[in-house]
Design an enzyme around this catalytic site. Structure first.
Site, PDB file in Angstrom:
ATOM      1  N   ASN A   9      45.851  32.087  12.815  1.00  0.00           N
ATOM      2  CA  ASN A   9      44.735  31.280  12.325  1.00  0.00           C
ATOM      3  C   ASN A   9      45.295  29.946  11.848  1.00  0.00           C
ATOM      4  OD1 ASN A   9      42.518  30.171  11.089  1.00  0.00           O
ATOM      5  ND2 ASN A   9      42.504  31.571   9.350  1.00  0.00           N
ATOM      6  N   LYS A  11      43.666  27.343  10.970  1.00  0.00           N
ATOM      7  CA  LYS A  11      42.794  26.646  10.014  1.00  0.00           C
ATOM      8  C   LYS A  11      42.624  25.179  10.452  1.00  0.00           C
ATOM      9  CE  LYS A  11      44.467  29.845   6.595  1.00  0.00           C
ATOM     10  NZ  LYS A  11      44.607  30.183   5.206  1.00  0.00           N
ATOM     11  N   HIS A  95      35.901  34.636   7.239  1.00  0.00           N
ATOM     12  CA  HIS A  95      37.179  34.370   6.555  1.00  0.00           C
ATOM     13  C   HIS A  95      36.876  34.012   5.096  1.00  0.00           C
ATOM     14  CE1 HIS A  95      40.929  32.434   5.410  1.00  0.00           C
ATOM     15  NE2 HIS A  95      41.481  33.099   6.422  1.00  0.00           N
ATOM     16  N   GLU A  97      37.954  31.795   3.222  1.00  0.00           N
ATOM     17  CA  GLU A  97      37.731  30.363   2.966  1.00  0.00           C
ATOM     18  C   GLU A  97      36.307  29.966   3.337  1.00  0.00           C
ATOM     19  OE1 GLU A  97      41.148  29.047   5.161  1.00  0.00           O
ATOM     20  OE2 GLU A  97      42.415  29.965   3.628  1.00  0.00           O
ATOM     21  N   GLU A 167      42.020  40.994   4.175  1.00  0.00           N
ATOM     22  CA  GLU A 167      42.798  39.890   3.617  1.00  0.00           C
ATOM     23  C   GLU A 167      42.498  39.752   2.124  1.00  0.00           C
ATOM     24  OE1 GLU A 167      43.933  36.945   6.907  1.00  0.00           O
ATOM     25  OE2 GLU A 167      41.989  36.340   6.156  1.00  0.00           O
ATOM     26  N   GLY A 173      47.826  32.459   1.603  1.00  0.00           N
ATOM     27  CA  GLY A 173      48.420  31.145   1.380  1.00  0.00           C
ATOM     28  C   GLY A 173      49.147  31.015   0.052  1.00  0.00           C
ATOM     29  N   SER A 212      49.834  36.005   3.634  1.00  0.00           N
ATOM     30  CA  SER A 212      51.264  35.676   3.554  1.00  0.00           C
ATOM     31  C   SER A 212      52.142  36.590   4.414  1.00  0.00           C
ATOM     32  CB  SER A 212      51.731  35.661   2.097  1.00  0.00           C
ATOM     33  OG  SER A 212      50.984  34.717   1.354  1.00  0.00           O
TER      34      SER A 212
HETATM   35  C1  PEP Z   1      44.732  33.531   6.773  1.00  0.00           C
HETATM   36  O1  PEP Z   1      44.476  32.356   6.908  1.00  0.00           O
HETATM   37  O2  PEP Z   1      43.942  34.347   7.247  1.00  0.00           O
HETATM   38  C2  PEP Z   1      45.963  33.902   6.085  1.00  0.00           C
HETATM   39  C3  PEP Z   1      46.206  35.169   5.907  1.00  0.00           C
HETATM   40  O3  PEP Z   1      46.793  32.889   5.664  1.00  0.00           O
HETATM   41  P1  PEP Z   1      48.338  33.044   5.169  1.00  0.00           P
HETATM   42  O4  PEP Z   1      49.046  33.852   6.226  1.00  0.00           O
HETATM   43  O5  PEP Z   1      48.846  31.621   5.109  1.00  0.00           O
HETATM   44  O6  PEP Z   1      48.319  33.718   3.861  1.00  0.00           O
END
Ligand code: PEP
Length: 255
Positions: A9, A11, A95, A97, A167, A173, A212
């Site tokens: 992803n 973003k 997601h 976000e 998640e 992040g 992460s």
């Molecule tokens: C994500 O954007 O779905 C995500 C898990 O980001 P990160 O791996 O940077 O934590």
């Protein structure tokens, strides 16, 4: 046997040129990973550029969002048909976000998942709790409710196609990965709920972990019985790093 699925992803990162350069560098690195589904989710403006590079390969294309209507007066939105036209096989919906920054609701996620399935695309449906919800013991209630409502328009015949991405928001992040045991605990709950909702098809659904994920921790996460793949943000932005995640079997399982 559930086939592992690794999704990048990106973003709101990468211009068309940068996305295309990634795809060109990445393809040779993953040509020996035929047993893993590999998915790239560039920003909408780079979908076409990436699509042209990966066409004919085993790497698939995903959008980061979709609108459920076929067409109409929805300024700034993109339909399932438009994603099909670009060669997308998947789309991420719900997601965290989009939920927290843009107010996306479970009801909207359900409409989007329904429209994607009707158009033959695979929805990657994201769920996850905040730090406060975890610390107050609400993880299972929050994630369970998100699952139930977000998948309310999916029927058992379609369920097996859907991917759920767990998640935890506190791990996205932030560099704070859930330990494999913490992730597994919630994945097992999700598996149980999917089984209760969709029967056998529910237990065959793939559940990704996101938060992460890096080359250094992917093997220990994938060693858990109910973790079937990863949705990766930061560590998917470099071809070498994401290709190591795709080749998770080569990484050593450790904490
Ligand atoms: C994500 O954007 O779905 C995500 C898990 O980001 P990160 O791996 O940077 O934590």
């Amino acid at each position: 046997m559930r086939r592992p699925v690794m999704a990048a992803n990106w973003k709101m990162h990468k211009t068309r040129g940068e996305a295309e350069a990634f795809a060109r560098a990445f393809l040779p690195l993953v040509k020996e990973a035929p047993d893993v589904d590999v998915v790239l989710a560039p920003t909408a403006t780079a979908l076409d550029a990436v699509s042209r590079v990966i066409e004919g390969s085993h790497v698939a294309l995903a959008a980061q969002n979709v609108h459920p209507a076929e067409q109409g007066a929805f300024t700034g939105e993109i339909s399932v048909g438009m994603l099909q036209d670009l060669g997308c096989g998947y789309a991420i919906v719900g997601h965290s976000e989009r939920r927290t920054l843009f107010g996306e609701t479970d009801a909207q996620v359900a409409e989007k998942a329904h429209a994607l399935l009707a158009g033959g695309l695979v929805p990657i449906v994201c769920v996850g709790e905040s730090l406060e919800q975890r610390e107050t013991g609400q993880t299972f209630a929050v994630v369970g409710a998100q699952l139930q409502e977000s998948l309310s328009k999916v029927d058992a015949a379609q369920a097996e196609k859907v991917i759920v991405a767990y998640e935890p928001i506190w791990a996205i992040g932030t560099g704070k990965t859930a330990t494999p045991e913490i992730a597994q605990e919630t994945h097992a709950m999700i598996r149980e709920r999917l089984g209760a909702q969709f029967g056998e098809a529910g237990t065959a659904m793939r559940i990704q972990y996101g938060g992460s994920v890096k080359p250094e921790n992917v093997a220990s996460l994938m060693a858990q019985p109910d973790i079937d793949g990863a949705l990766v943000g930061g560590a998917s932005l470099e071809p070498e790093s994401f290709s190591r995640i795709v080749h998770f079997q080569r990484e050593t399982a450790g904490a």
